[in-house]
Write a protein that holds these residues in place. Structure first.
Motif, PDB file in Angstrom:
ATOM      1  N   SER A  91      37.286  60.642  10.498  1.00  0.00           N
ATOM      2  CA  SER A  91      37.994  59.567   9.742  1.00  0.00           C
ATOM      3  C   SER A  91      38.298  59.983   8.445  1.00  0.00           C
ATOM      4  N   PRO A  92      39.306  59.329   7.633  1.00  0.00           N
ATOM      5  CA  PRO A  92      39.552  59.563   6.481  1.00  0.00           C
ATOM      6  C   PRO A  92      38.598  59.423   5.405  1.00  0.00           C
ATOM      7  N   GLU A  93      37.434  58.772   5.707  1.00  0.00           N
ATOM      8  CA  GLU A  93      36.147  58.610   4.855  1.00  0.00           C
ATOM      9  C   GLU A  93      35.561  60.006   4.840  1.00  0.00           C
ATOM     10  N   ASP A  94      35.556  60.723   6.326  1.00  0.00           N
ATOM     11  CA  ASP A  94      34.780  61.989   6.600  1.00  0.00           C
ATOM     12  C   ASP A  94      35.691  63.075   5.548  1.00  0.00           C
ATOM     13  N   ALA A  95      36.687  62.689   5.630  1.00  0.00           N
ATOM     14  CA  ALA A  95      37.635  63.981   5.171  1.00  0.00           C
ATOM     15  C   ALA A  95      37.741  63.769   3.491  1.00  0.00           C
ATOM     16  N   GLU A  96      37.030  62.596   3.232  1.00  0.00           N
ATOM     17  CA  GLU A  96      36.920  62.716   1.737  1.00  0.00           C
ATOM     18  C   GLU A  96      38.512  62.219   1.147  1.00  0.00           C
ATOM     19  N   LEU A  97      39.435  61.656   1.698  1.00  0.00           N
ATOM     20  CA  LEU A  97      40.617  61.517   1.381  1.00  0.00           C
ATOM     21  C   LEU A  97      40.871  60.913  -0.155  1.00  0.00           C
ATOM     22  N   LEU A  98      39.972  59.925  -0.476  1.00  0.00           N
ATOM     23  CA  LEU A  98      40.114  58.881  -1.493  1.00  0.00           C
ATOM     24  C   LEU A  98      39.591  60.046  -2.808  1.00  0.00           C
ATOM     25  N   SER A  99      38.491  60.583  -2.630  1.00  0.00           N
ATOM     26  CA  SER A  99      38.074  61.489  -3.583  1.00  0.00           C
ATOM     27  C   SER A  99      38.933  62.628  -3.776  1.00  0.00           C
ATOM     28  N   THR A 100      39.755  63.200  -2.934  1.00  0.00           N
ATOM     29  CA  THR A 100      40.610  64.187  -3.119  1.00  0.00           C
ATOM     30  C   THR A 100      41.668  63.719  -3.965  1.00  0.00           C
ATOM     31  N   ARG A 101      42.235  62.420  -3.861  1.00  0.00           N
ATOM     32  CA  ARG A 101      43.428  61.934  -4.561  1.00  0.00           C
ATOM     33  C   ARG A 101      42.809  61.610  -6.104  1.00  0.00           C
ATOM     34  N   LYS A 102      41.660  61.181  -6.184  1.00  0.00           N
ATOM     35  CA  LYS A 102      41.056  61.070  -7.511  1.00  0.00           C
ATOM     36  C   LYS A 102      41.012  62.318  -8.302  1.00  0.00           C
ATOM     37  N   PHE A 103      40.517  63.336  -7.521  1.00  0.00           N
ATOM     38  CA  PHE A 103      40.444  64.663  -8.293  1.00  0.00           C
ATOM     39  C   PHE A 103      41.733  65.312  -8.545  1.00  0.00           C
ATOM     40  N   GLY A 104      42.739  64.903  -7.624  1.00  0.00           N
ATOM     41  CA  GLY A 104      44.244  65.446  -7.876  1.00  0.00           C
ATOM     42  C   GLY A 104      44.765  64.956  -9.287  1.00  0.00           C
ATOM     43  N   THR A 105      44.438  63.541  -9.508  1.00  0.00           N
ATOM     44  CA  THR A 105      44.780  63.195 -10.782  1.00  0.00           C
ATOM     45  C   THR A 105      44.176  63.920 -12.019  1.00  0.00           C
ATOM     46  N   GLU A 106      42.969  64.280 -12.001  1.00  0.00           N
ATOM     47  CA  GLU A 106      42.252  64.902 -12.960  1.00  0.00           C
ATOM     48  C   GLU A 106      43.006  66.604 -12.998  1.00  0.00           C
ATOM     49  N   GLU A 107      43.330  67.029 -12.024  1.00  0.00           N
ATOM     50  CA  GLU A 107      43.904  68.484 -11.933  1.00  0.00           C
ATOM     51  C   GLU A 107      45.422  68.234 -12.486  1.00  0.00           C
ATOM     52  N   ILE A 108      46.287  67.082 -12.480  1.00  0.00           N
ATOM     53  CA  ILE A 108      47.445  67.025 -12.920  1.00  0.00           C
ATOM     54  C   ILE A 108      47.244  66.927 -14.714  1.00  0.00           C
ATOM     55  N   CYS A 109      46.319  65.965 -15.013  1.00  0.00           N
ATOM     56  CA  CYS A 109      45.799  65.983 -16.320  1.00  0.00           C
ATOM     57  C   CYS A 109      45.549  67.239 -17.170  1.00  0.00           C
ATOM     58  N   ARG A 110      44.584  67.915 -16.457  1.00  0.00           N
ATOM     59  CA  ARG A 110      44.308  69.143 -17.021  1.00  0.00           C
ATOM     60  C   ARG A 110      45.398  70.213 -17.103  1.00  0.00           C
ATOM     61  N   LEU A 111      46.339  70.141 -16.063  1.00  0.00           N
ATOM     62  CA  LEU A 111      47.562  70.865 -16.402  1.00  0.00           C
ATOM     63  C   LEU A 111      48.311  70.440 -17.715  1.00  0.00           C
ATOM     64  N   PHE A 112      48.437  69.065 -17.928  1.00  0.00           N
ATOM     65  CA  PHE A 112      49.283  68.628 -18.938  1.00  0.00           C
ATOM     66  C   PHE A 112      48.782  68.454 -20.413  1.00  0.00           C
ATOM     67  N   GLN A 113      47.244  68.863 -20.162  1.00  0.00           N
ATOM     68  CA  GLN A 113      46.612  68.552 -21.472  1.00  0.00           C
ATOM     69  C   GLN A 113      46.610  66.993 -21.813  1.00  0.00           C
ATOM     70  N   VAL A 114      46.374  66.256 -20.783  1.00  0.00           N
ATOM     71  CA  VAL A 114      46.206  64.824 -21.257  1.00  0.00           C
ATOM     72  C   VAL A 114      44.983  64.002 -20.874  1.00  0.00           C
TER      73      VAL A 114
END
Length: 394
Positions: free
Chosen positions: A259-282
């Motif tokens: 299921s999407p919960e098993d795949a941790e889709l929501l957590s992955t998307r939240k971490f993606g935001t942190e990745e982009i913020c890290r990229l731009f130093q924001v």
């Protein structure tokens, strides 16, 4: 190259021509680097768009000042032509904040931001025109300097030489052309995009996990094709979400195990935001990511943003203006005033002012200037200012 061209090149002159230079292919394409997503596609990611906008718009908001160096002192020059552009617009169609925002956002997304410097007959600065980097092809001339061939989108190309443009660039690998952060971190950006596509597809399928239809016997290819088409027509997509599934002939529906919960889709998307913020130093709170936010760190997010992100970009802009816009070796310099971001909360700021006043570091009028206020008008009974006392003694 003819004798006249060789003599001109020896004296430092460059030929303005639409003909291809022998070193035309040295720099390759506009960026020359692979990126999983191009700039326009990357802006479909809300975190990329938010980070780029908050940096560009913040730098456009910062007050711009021009100073003239006189020995070890600096004197503000409010009548400088650049400040006229800051107040009334860099050209007929663009204000200063829009210009700075466009230039910085282009640099963040493509690694390069370009603007043409317009001067009047006396060589005085008269305007700045932003040029989209996608319209530019760069060539390295035999002199080692760069030439920028700018297309107008209608087949016409004109060449601008290095002294006629302001070229802001992100970190470069060759010292000539900036390389975008999207290409440097292509895998991270592509991973965020794939997570978003997966979520979009999941919602497009009615927010229901996929599964399999089991048949007790063998089915012909035609039967499998008809079943798949009928099932997709009635149950696939968000518009068919919640429709009852009716099966006969021994068919049985079995839901997929992951299921999407098993795949941790929501957590992955939240971490993606942190990745982009890290990229731009924001800091994440500045792009509305409050997952790890507290009252303590929210108070310092603005100052952290100014110190570790905006200050470096402000210095890049100041250095590029000193190199390209002001006369070489001249006394003028641009300053983007970040003090508004670095002031801190009112209590801390005024305590610092009190310490400066007590120790004679600043006088009251200088404190008022720091706060953006006019000098206080003398009142009856006030002691004369120190400058007035010195003038009297002379």
């Amino acid at each position: 190259m003819g004798m006249i061209d060789r003599m001109a090149a020896y004296m430092g002159f460059e030929r303005r021509s639409d003909a291809a230079d022998p070193s035309w292919g040295v720099l390759g394409s506009n960026t020359g680097y692979y990126a999983g997503l191009n700039a326009r596609a990357a802006e479909n990611l809300s975190s990329v768009l938010a980070c780029v906008n908050v940096i560009g718009e913040s730098l456009g908001y910062i007050p711009a000042l021009v100073y003239r160096r006189e020995g070890t002192a600096r004197v503000e020059v409010p009548a400088h032509p650049l400040l006229k552009l800051v107040r009334y617009g860099v050209n007929d169609g663009m204000t200063w904040p829009d210009f700075v925002s466009h230039l910085v956002c282009s640099t963040l997304l493509t690694g390069n931001g370009l603007a043409e410097i317009i001067r009047n007959g006396n060589g005085q600065l008269a305007g700045l025109v932003y040029i989209p980097w996608g319209n530019v092809t760069v060539a390295e001339l035999s002199s080692g300097r760069l030439a920028y061939d700018v297309g107008d989108g209608r087949g016409k190309v004109r060449r601008l030489l290095q002294g006629e443009v302001l070229h802001l660039r992100d970190r470069t690998d060759d010292g000539l052309i900036g390389r975008s952060r999207l290409s440097r971190a292509a895998d991270a950006v592509t991973g965020v995009d794939l997570a978003n596509r997966h979520a979009r597809q999941f919602l497009a399928n009615g927010a229901s996990p996929s599964g399999v239809i089991k048949h007790p016997g063998a089915m012909t290819a035609e039967q499998r094709k008809n079943l798949r088409e009928q099932f997709d027509a009635r149950h696939a997509g968000a518009g068919n979400a919640g429709r009852a599934l009716v099966l006969d002939g021994g068919l049985e529906w079995q839901q997929a195990q992951i299921s999407p919960e098993d795949a941790e889709l929501l957590s992955t998307r939240k971490f993606g935001t942190e990745e982009i913020c890290r990229l731009f130093q924001v800091p994440p709170p500045l792009v509305q990511d409050y997952a790890h936010n507290t009252f303590t760190n929210s108070e310092t997010a603005g100052r952290w943003f100014a110190m570790f992100c905006l200050s470096s970009w402000a210095r890049k802009i100041e250095a590029e203006f000193a190199r390209s816009v002001f006369p070489t070796g001249g006394p003028f310099e641009l300053e983007l005033d970040l003090s508004g971001f670095l002031r801190g909360d009112p209590a801390t700021r005024w305590n610092a002012h009190a310490i400066a006043l007590t120790n004679g570091v600043l006088d009251p009028d200088e404190v008022r200037q720091v706060e953006g206020w006019n000098p206080r008008k003398p009142r009856k009974g006030d002691a004369p200012a120190e400058s007035e006392v010195n003038q009297t003694d002379d």
